[in-house]
Design a protein around this motif. Structure first.
Motif, PDB file in Angstrom:
ATOM      1  N   ASN A 159     -14.403  11.839   4.427  1.00 39.96           N
ATOM      2  CA  ASN A 159     -14.591  11.785   5.880  1.00 39.96           C
ATOM      3  C   ASN A 159     -14.618  10.369   6.445  1.00 39.96           C
ATOM      4  O   ASN A 159     -14.925  10.167   7.616  1.00 39.96           O
ATOM      5  N   PHE A 160     -14.291   9.387   5.617  1.00 45.31           N
ATOM      6  CA  PHE A 160     -14.254   8.001   6.085  1.00 45.31           C
ATOM      7  C   PHE A 160     -13.181   7.866   7.167  1.00 45.31           C
ATOM      8  O   PHE A 160     -12.124   8.506   7.110  1.00 45.31           O
ATOM      9  N   TYR A 190     -10.095   8.862  -2.913  1.00 44.18           N
ATOM     10  CA  TYR A 190     -10.450  10.140  -2.291  1.00 44.18           C
ATOM     11  C   TYR A 190     -11.378  10.931  -3.213  1.00 44.18           C
ATOM     12  O   TYR A 190     -11.055  11.194  -4.362  1.00 44.18           O
ATOM     13  N   ASP A 191     -12.551  11.271  -2.679  1.00 44.03           N
ATOM     14  CA  ASP A 191     -13.468  12.186  -3.359  1.00 44.03           C
ATOM     15  C   ASP A 191     -14.375  12.796  -2.296  1.00 44.03           C
ATOM     16  O   ASP A 191     -14.224  12.510  -1.108  1.00 44.03           O
ATOM     17  N   ASP A 192     -15.304  13.627  -2.716  1.00 48.33           N
ATOM     18  CA  ASP A 192     -16.180  14.309  -1.753  1.00 48.33           C
ATOM     19  C   ASP A 192     -16.989  13.331  -0.913  1.00 48.33           C
ATOM     20  O   ASP A 192     -17.302  13.609   0.241  1.00 48.33           O
ATOM     21  N   LYS A 218      -9.129   3.201   6.425  1.00 51.38           N
ATOM     22  CA  LYS A 218      -8.804   3.460   5.014  1.00 51.38           C
ATOM     23  C   LYS A 218      -7.893   2.390   4.426  1.00 51.38           C
ATOM     24  O   LYS A 218      -7.940   2.142   3.224  1.00 51.38           O
ATOM     25  N   LYS A 219      -7.095   1.747   5.254  1.00 49.19           N
ATOM     26  CA  LYS A 219      -6.195   0.700   4.744  1.00 49.19           C
ATOM     27  C   LYS A 219      -6.973  -0.447   4.111  1.00 49.19           C
ATOM     28  O   LYS A 219      -6.538  -1.028   3.130  1.00 49.19           O
ATOM     29  N   PHE A 220      -8.142  -0.785   4.663  1.00 50.42           N
ATOM     30  CA  PHE A 220      -8.946  -1.874   4.117  1.00 50.42           C
ATOM     31  C   PHE A 220      -9.498  -1.499   2.735  1.00 50.42           C
ATOM     32  O   PHE A 220      -9.482  -2.313   1.810  1.00 50.42           O
ATOM     33  N   LEU A 236       0.852  -1.186   0.000  1.00 46.01           N
ATOM     34  CA  LEU A 236       0.000   0.000   0.000  1.00 46.01           C
ATOM     35  C   LEU A 236       0.889   1.237   0.000  1.00 46.01           C
ATOM     36  O   LEU A 236       1.486   1.573   1.015  1.00 46.01           O
ATOM     37  N   GLU A 237       0.977   1.863  -1.148  1.00 47.58           N
ATOM     38  CA  GLU A 237       1.800   3.063  -1.287  1.00 47.58           C
ATOM     39  C   GLU A 237       1.113   4.252  -0.616  1.00 47.58           C
ATOM     40  O   GLU A 237      -0.117   4.360  -0.638  1.00 47.58           O
ATOM     41  N   LYS A 238       1.933   5.125  -0.037  1.00 45.72           N
ATOM     42  CA  LYS A 238       1.424   6.344   0.606  1.00 45.72           C
ATOM     43  C   LYS A 238       2.120   7.557   0.008  1.00 45.72           C
ATOM     44  O   LYS A 238       3.274   7.477  -0.406  1.00 45.72           O
TER      45      LYS A 238
END
Length: 176
Positions: free
Chosen positions: A111-112, A105-107, A117-119, A92-94
């Protein structure tokens, strides 16, 4: 053969002693125990993990290792890990800010929950986009459609339970 990503709350809830569960969580706990029991006995289901052990560490930090289900889960997991196929261990690249590059990532998703987020990134990064198995975290329901547009599927062990948790934690919180 099916592949899955297992949210931490499934083995965590399975490893809790029924005596320590709230009465309204006992049915969910039983479903988690059954799921883990089926998983460890099913050679056809393959677990997808990240290469930097973020999910494995989360399992180690949250699943009760001393319970019967915890022992069963970890024995299976460590044996399984030695047999996992390279295509099911995903790096998983960061970016420089520490955000997962494969998180969509979007609108609708911004806010998740950061810790989950890793899953999502793992599901999105894997070529087969395996479903994420979710037990009790109702807040995922509010993002189900947002992730589905990216081909990311969330499978709830008990949708009614998740809906109750969503209403208690999210909808009721907004009405106060």
């Amino acid at each position: 053969m099916s592949k899955i990503i297992l949210d931490t709350n499934v083995p965590t809830k399975a490893s809790i002693s029924p005596q320590l569960c709230h009465e309204n969580e006992l049915e969910m706990q039983k479903k988690c125990m059954k799921y883990i029991g089926d998983l460890v006995n099913n050679k056809e289901t393959k677990l997808v993990l990240d290469a930097d052990f973020e999910i494995l560490k989360e399992y180690q930090n949250n699943v009760c290792k001393n319970s019967n289900m915890g022992k069963i889960f970890f024995k299976w997991l460590y044996n399984y890990y030695n047999q996992i196929q390279p295509e099911d261990i995903i790096k998983l690249e960061k970016n420089r800010s520490g955000q997962y590059m494969d998180f969509p990532y979007d609108d609708d998703t911004e806010n998740f929950d950061e810790s989950d987020k890793k899953f999502i990134a793992l599901a999105n990064a894997h070529a087969e986009k395996p479903p994420i198995i979710e037990a009790a975290d109702g807040k995922w329901l509010g993002y189900e459609a947002a992730f589905a547009k990216y081909g990311i599927i969330i499978e709830f062990l008990d949708r009614k339970y998740a809906q109750r948790m969503y209403e208690q934690k999210i909808l009721n919180k907004g009405s106060k």
